[in-house]
Design a protein around this motif. Structure first.
Motif, PDB file in Angstrom:
ATOM      1  N   THR A 103       0.856  -1.175   0.000  1.00 24.83           N
ATOM      2  CA  THR A 103       0.000   0.000   0.000  1.00 24.83           C
ATOM      3  C   THR A 103       0.898   1.234   0.000  1.00 24.83           C
ATOM      4  O   THR A 103       1.658   1.458   0.935  1.00 24.83           O
ATOM      5  N   VAL A 104       0.814   2.002  -1.061  1.00 25.95           N
ATOM      6  CA  VAL A 104       1.694   3.151  -1.257  1.00 25.95           C
ATOM      7  C   VAL A 104       1.017   4.400  -0.698  1.00 25.95           C
ATOM      8  O   VAL A 104      -0.121   4.715  -1.039  1.00 25.95           O
ATOM      9  N   SER A 105       1.712   5.120   0.158  1.00 23.70           N
ATOM     10  CA  SER A 105       1.184   6.356   0.731  1.00 23.70           C
ATOM     11  C   SER A 105       1.132   7.455  -0.322  1.00 23.70           C
ATOM     12  O   SER A 105       2.000   7.545  -1.192  1.00 23.70           O
ATOM     13  N   MET A 106       0.113   8.331  -0.221  1.00 24.67           N
ATOM     14  CA  MET A 106       0.086   9.493  -1.098  1.00 24.67           C
ATOM     15  C   MET A 106       1.305  10.381  -0.856  1.00 24.67           C
ATOM     16  O   MET A 106       1.699  11.155  -1.727  1.00 24.67           O
ATOM     17  N   PHE A 107       1.925  10.249   0.327  1.00 21.24           N
ATOM     18  CA  PHE A 107       3.127  10.998   0.634  1.00 21.24           C
ATOM     19  C   PHE A 107       4.378  10.141   0.451  1.00 21.24           C
ATOM     20  O   PHE A 107       5.382  10.302   1.159  1.00 21.24           O
ATOM     21  N   ALA A 108       4.335   9.240  -0.515  1.00 23.33           N
ATOM     22  CA  ALA A 108       5.513   8.451  -0.859  1.00 23.33           C
ATOM     23  C   ALA A 108       6.617   9.373  -1.369  1.00 23.33           C
ATOM     24  O   ALA A 108       6.349  10.414  -1.974  1.00 23.33           O
ATOM     25  N   SER A 109       7.846   8.956  -1.145  1.00 18.97           N
ATOM     26  CA  SER A 109       8.982   9.756  -1.589  1.00 18.97           C
ATOM     27  C   SER A 109       9.493   9.334  -2.960  1.00 18.97           C
ATOM     28  O   SER A 109      10.533   9.829  -3.424  1.00 18.97           O
ATOM     29  N   ARG A 110       8.780   8.447  -3.617  1.00 21.84           N
ATOM     30  CA  ARG A 110       9.056   8.053  -4.998  1.00 21.84           C
ATOM     31  C   ARG A 110       7.760   8.133  -5.802  1.00 21.84           C
ATOM     32  O   ARG A 110       6.666   7.962  -5.265  1.00 21.84           O
ATOM     33  N   ALA A 111       7.887   8.365  -7.095  1.00 22.95           N
ATOM     34  CA  ALA A 111       6.712   8.536  -7.947  1.00 22.95           C
ATOM     35  C   ALA A 111       5.919   7.245  -8.066  1.00 22.95           C
ATOM     36  O   ALA A 111       6.486   6.145  -8.099  1.00 22.95           O
ATOM     37  N   LEU A 112       4.595   7.380  -8.141  1.00 22.95           N
ATOM     38  CA  LEU A 112       3.720   6.223  -8.274  1.00 22.95           C
ATOM     39  C   LEU A 112       4.128   5.346  -9.449  1.00 22.95           C
ATOM     40  O   LEU A 112       4.114   4.110  -9.365  1.00 22.95           O
ATOM     41  N   GLU A 113       4.463   5.979 -10.553  1.00 23.14           N
ATOM     42  CA  GLU A 113       4.806   5.231 -11.759  1.00 23.14           C
ATOM     43  C   GLU A 113       6.130   4.489 -11.599  1.00 23.14           C
ATOM     44  O   GLU A 113       6.276   3.356 -12.078  1.00 23.14           O
ATOM     45  N   GLU A 114       7.100   5.105 -10.930  1.00 19.16           N
ATOM     46  CA  GLU A 114       8.373   4.433 -10.664  1.00 19.16           C
ATOM     47  C   GLU A 114       8.153   3.195  -9.805  1.00 19.16           C
ATOM     48  O   GLU A 114       8.749   2.138 -10.045  1.00 19.16           O
ATOM     49  N   ILE A 115       7.327   3.334  -8.793  1.00 16.71           N
ATOM     50  CA  ILE A 115       7.045   2.211  -7.898  1.00 16.71           C
ATOM     51  C   ILE A 115       6.374   1.089  -8.668  1.00 16.71           C
ATOM     52  O   ILE A 115       6.742  -0.085  -8.544  1.00 16.71           O
ATOM     53  N   ALA A 116       5.387   1.436  -9.489  1.00 20.54           N
ATOM     54  CA  ALA A 116       4.677   0.421 -10.265  1.00 20.54           C
ATOM     55  C   ALA A 116       5.611  -0.304 -11.225  1.00 20.54           C
ATOM     56  O   ALA A 116       5.444  -1.506 -11.490  1.00 20.54           O
ATOM     57  N   ALA A 117       6.604   0.416 -11.751  1.00 23.64           N
ATOM     58  CA  ALA A 117       7.507  -0.179 -12.736  1.00 23.64           C
ATOM     59  C   ALA A 117       8.363  -1.295 -12.149  1.00 23.64           C
ATOM     60  O   ALA A 117       8.795  -2.202 -12.869  1.00 23.64           O
ATOM     61  N   VAL A 118       8.627  -1.245 -10.832  1.00 27.56           N
ATOM     62  CA  VAL A 118       9.488  -2.265 -10.224  1.00 27.56           C
ATOM     63  C   VAL A 118       8.700  -3.251  -9.363  1.00 27.56           C
ATOM     64  O   VAL A 118       9.265  -4.210  -8.846  1.00 27.56           O
ATOM     65  N   ALA A 119       7.410  -3.034  -9.212  1.00 30.69           N
ATOM     66  CA  ALA A 119       6.593  -3.877  -8.328  1.00 30.69           C
ATOM     67  C   ALA A 119       6.174  -5.158  -9.047  1.00 30.69           C
ATOM     68  O   ALA A 119       5.718  -5.120 -10.187  1.00 30.69           O
ATOM     69  N   GLY A 120       6.326  -6.272  -8.352  1.00 27.29           N
ATOM     70  CA  GLY A 120       5.860  -7.532  -8.916  1.00 27.29           C
ATOM     71  C   GLY A 120       4.604  -8.042  -8.262  1.00 27.29           C
ATOM     72  O   GLY A 120       4.045  -9.068  -8.664  1.00 27.29           O
ATOM     73  N   GLY A 121       4.123  -7.331  -7.240  1.00 27.91           N
ATOM     74  CA  GLY A 121       2.903  -7.708  -6.541  1.00 27.91           C
ATOM     75  C   GLY A 121       1.865  -6.619  -6.671  1.00 27.91           C
ATOM     76  O   GLY A 121       2.124  -5.557  -7.255  1.00 27.91           O
ATOM     77  N   PRO A 122       0.677  -6.838  -6.128  1.00 26.60           N
ATOM     78  CA  PRO A 122      -0.389  -5.830  -6.230  1.00 26.60           C
ATOM     79  C   PRO A 122      -0.066  -4.564  -5.450  1.00 26.60           C
ATOM     80  O   PRO A 122       0.603  -4.604  -4.419  1.00 26.60           O
ATOM     81  N   LEU A 123      -0.564  -3.439  -5.964  1.00 24.51           N
ATOM     82  CA  LEU A 123      -0.365  -2.131  -5.351  1.00 24.51           C
ATOM     83  C   LEU A 123      -1.715  -1.494  -5.048  1.00 24.51           C
ATOM     84  O   LEU A 123      -2.628  -1.530  -5.880  1.00 24.51           O
ATOM     85  N   TRP A 124      -1.829  -0.892  -3.857  1.00 31.63           N
ATOM     86  CA  TRP A 124      -2.954  -0.043  -3.503  1.00 31.63           C
ATOM     87  C   TRP A 124      -2.402   1.346  -3.214  1.00 31.63           C
ATOM     88  O   TRP A 124      -1.234   1.499  -2.845  1.00 31.63           O
ATOM     89  N   LEU A 125      -3.245   2.354  -3.392  1.00 31.02           N
ATOM     90  CA  LEU A 125      -2.844   3.732  -3.107  1.00 31.02           C
ATOM     91  C   LEU A 125      -3.621   4.269  -1.920  1.00 31.02           C
ATOM     92  O   LEU A 125      -4.854   4.214  -1.899  1.00 31.02           O
ATOM     93  N   GLN A 126      -2.896   4.813  -0.934  1.00 32.72           N
ATOM     94  CA  GLN A 126      -3.528   5.413   0.241  1.00 32.72           C
ATOM     95  C   GLN A 126      -3.683   6.915   0.042  1.00 32.72           C
ATOM     96  O   GLN A 126      -2.806   7.582  -0.519  1.00 32.72           O
ATOM     97  N   LEU A 127      -4.800   7.457   0.535  1.00 35.50           N
ATOM     98  CA  LEU A 127      -5.109   8.881   0.402  1.00 35.50           C
ATOM     99  C   LEU A 127      -5.496   9.486   1.743  1.00 35.50           C
ATOM    100  O   LEU A 127      -6.151   8.829   2.562  1.00 35.50           O
ATOM    101  N   TYR A 128      -5.097  10.736   1.952  1.00 31.84           N
ATOM    102  CA  TYR A 128      -5.732  11.611   2.936  1.00 31.84           C
ATOM    103  C   TYR A 128      -6.619  12.579   2.160  1.00 31.84           C
ATOM    104  O   TYR A 128      -6.333  12.915   1.008  1.00 31.84           O
ATOM    105  N   TRP A 129      -7.689  13.023   2.803  1.00 29.94           N
ATOM    106  CA  TRP A 129      -8.617  13.928   2.123  1.00 29.94           C
ATOM    107  C   TRP A 129      -8.124  15.359   2.300  1.00 29.94           C
ATOM    108  O   TRP A 129      -8.109  15.896   3.400  1.00 29.94           O
ATOM    109  N   LEU A 130      -7.714  15.978   1.194  1.00 29.67           N
ATOM    110  CA  LEU A 130      -7.171  17.325   1.227  1.00 29.67           C
ATOM    111  C   LEU A 130      -8.266  18.364   1.009  1.00 29.67           C
ATOM    112  O   LEU A 130      -9.307  18.079   0.421  1.00 29.67           O
ATOM    113  N   ARG A 131      -7.998  19.581   1.470  1.00 35.54           N
ATOM    114  CA  ARG A 131      -8.945  20.678   1.225  1.00 35.54           C
ATOM    115  C   ARG A 131      -9.132  20.900  -0.276  1.00 35.54           C
ATOM    116  O   ARG A 131     -10.237  21.167  -0.736  1.00 35.54           O
TER     117      ARG A 131
END
Length: 358
Positions: A103-131
């Motif tokens: 589960t990748v935090s919305m405040f990850a220190s690497r880009a979502l696409e970079e993470i997906a490119a090296v991931a071999g398992g399922p990915l979920w994205l975590q969100l906080y609700w912003l103004r």
């Protein structure tokens, strides 16, 4: 001698700068909640069954349609680069090696696409609700394009609780570490150090929307077809509402002891939530997972899987991707052994009758 998760904790504490360690390890208020989930799990004993064929134990399961090698996933945690320069890329590689959910935090220190490119398992994205909802929508669209399989909305943080270690340290993000997926204008406060203040809490006060209610979930539902998971539910009442609003899964969590002080420990809350949802959505127990036996206890309490958090960062600080992989292997190996000794040939064999309280 094989390492335990606590060996990685010791190594991480020794290697990380004190303010960073305090940010990762600290809790809110009196910090009472740092130990209560662990104590709740330790109060449970296992009730094994004998003369069961466990010659071929099957720990595999699935969450929201994604097959997993074991009922284990990695919890959302921000800024993995605080623990290792490769950050979430190292974590994703380790998770992918075994097919573990990350589960990748919305405040990850690497880009979502970079993470997906090296991931071999399922990915979920975590969100906080912003103004501002535009950055949220941008993240959702990017996650959809990159193949993320679910959205995890954290609902126990309308504001960031007082975390005394961060205040004492005047904690702010170090130079060179940033939320790589969020507009820098939204994140400015996280880098502004001030004595006697937490930059993370100041950022949350400025950017988090504390006015959202259950009705806002409809807005989110209308804008994505991804499954929706709520993280931070601790009562049967909220679990029932979540089902009514069409939520696909719940993460039963007290935020690692970093939000409401004196809250119900997540393992103690899980049985009433499991009874309330009665199989209408999947349940994940988050926090204090330190041994494979904890996974078994969570399944007996009614969870479909568990999330592991801080030990992943300990492994990351210890030796990058190899350390994370070792943490995951340790938990899976221990869980496989517990299955055999419990007389549980598969994950469906765990029930409330499999535990007792001391």
């Amino acid at each position: 001698m094989e390492s335990t998760l606590y060996d990685y904790e010791t190594a991480a504490r020794e290697r990380l700068p004190r303010p960073v360690w305090d940010f990762l390890a600290g809790g809110s208020g009196t910090e009472s909640m740092l130990n209560t989930s662990r104590e709740a799990l330790d109060r449970l004993t296992l009730r094994p069954r004998c003369l069961v064929d466990v010659s071929d134990c099957r720990p595999d399961t699935s969450l929201l349609g994604s097959p997993l090698p074991a009922p284990l996933g990695i919890a959302p945690m921000a800024y993995h680069q605080l623990a290792h320069s490769d950050g979430e890329l190292a974590t994703a590689r380790a998770a992918g090696a075994s097919g573990t959910l990350l589960t990748v935090s919305m405040f990850a220190s690497r880009a979502l696409e970079e993470i997906a490119a090296v991931a071999g398992g399922p990915l979920w994205l975590q969100l906080y609700w912003l103004r501002r909802r535009e950055p949220m929508l941008d993240l959702i669209r990017r996650a959809e394009r990159a193949g993320y399989r679910a959205l995890v909305l954290t609902v126990d943080a309308p504001r960031i609780a007082h975390r005394p270690r961060d205040v004492r340290n005047g904690f702010a993000l170090p130079a060179g570490i940033r939320a790589a997926n969020v507009d820098p204008a939204v994140m400015t406060a996280t880098h502004s150090a001030a004595a006697g203040q937490s930059a993370i809490a100041r950022h949350a006060r400025e950017q988090f929307d504390s006015s959202i209610t259950w009705k806002d979930l409809a807005w989110l539902r209308e804008r994505t077809e991804l499954p929706l998971v709520l993280k931070g539910v601790l009562t049967a009442e909220d679990a029932e509402l979540a089902v009514q609003y069409g939520v696909d899964a719940l993460v039963v969590s007290n935020h690692g002891g970093r939000q409401l002080d004196f809250a119900t420990p997540a393992p103690d809350a899980l049985p009433e939530i499991a009874d309330a949802v009665a199989g209408r959505c999947q349940l994940i127990l988050d926090g204090a997972i330190r041994h494979g036996a904890d996974i078994a206890k969570a399944l007996c309490l009614g969870a479909d899987a568990v999330f592991v958090g801080r030990p992943v960062l300990w492994g990351l600080a210890h030796s990058g991707s190899d350390g994370v992989a070792a943490v995951l292997r340790t938990l899976m190996r221990e869980f496989d052994e517990v299955m055999a000794l419990m007389g549980a040939p598969d994950v469906q064999a765990f029930h409330r009758s499999g535990i007792a309280r001391k």
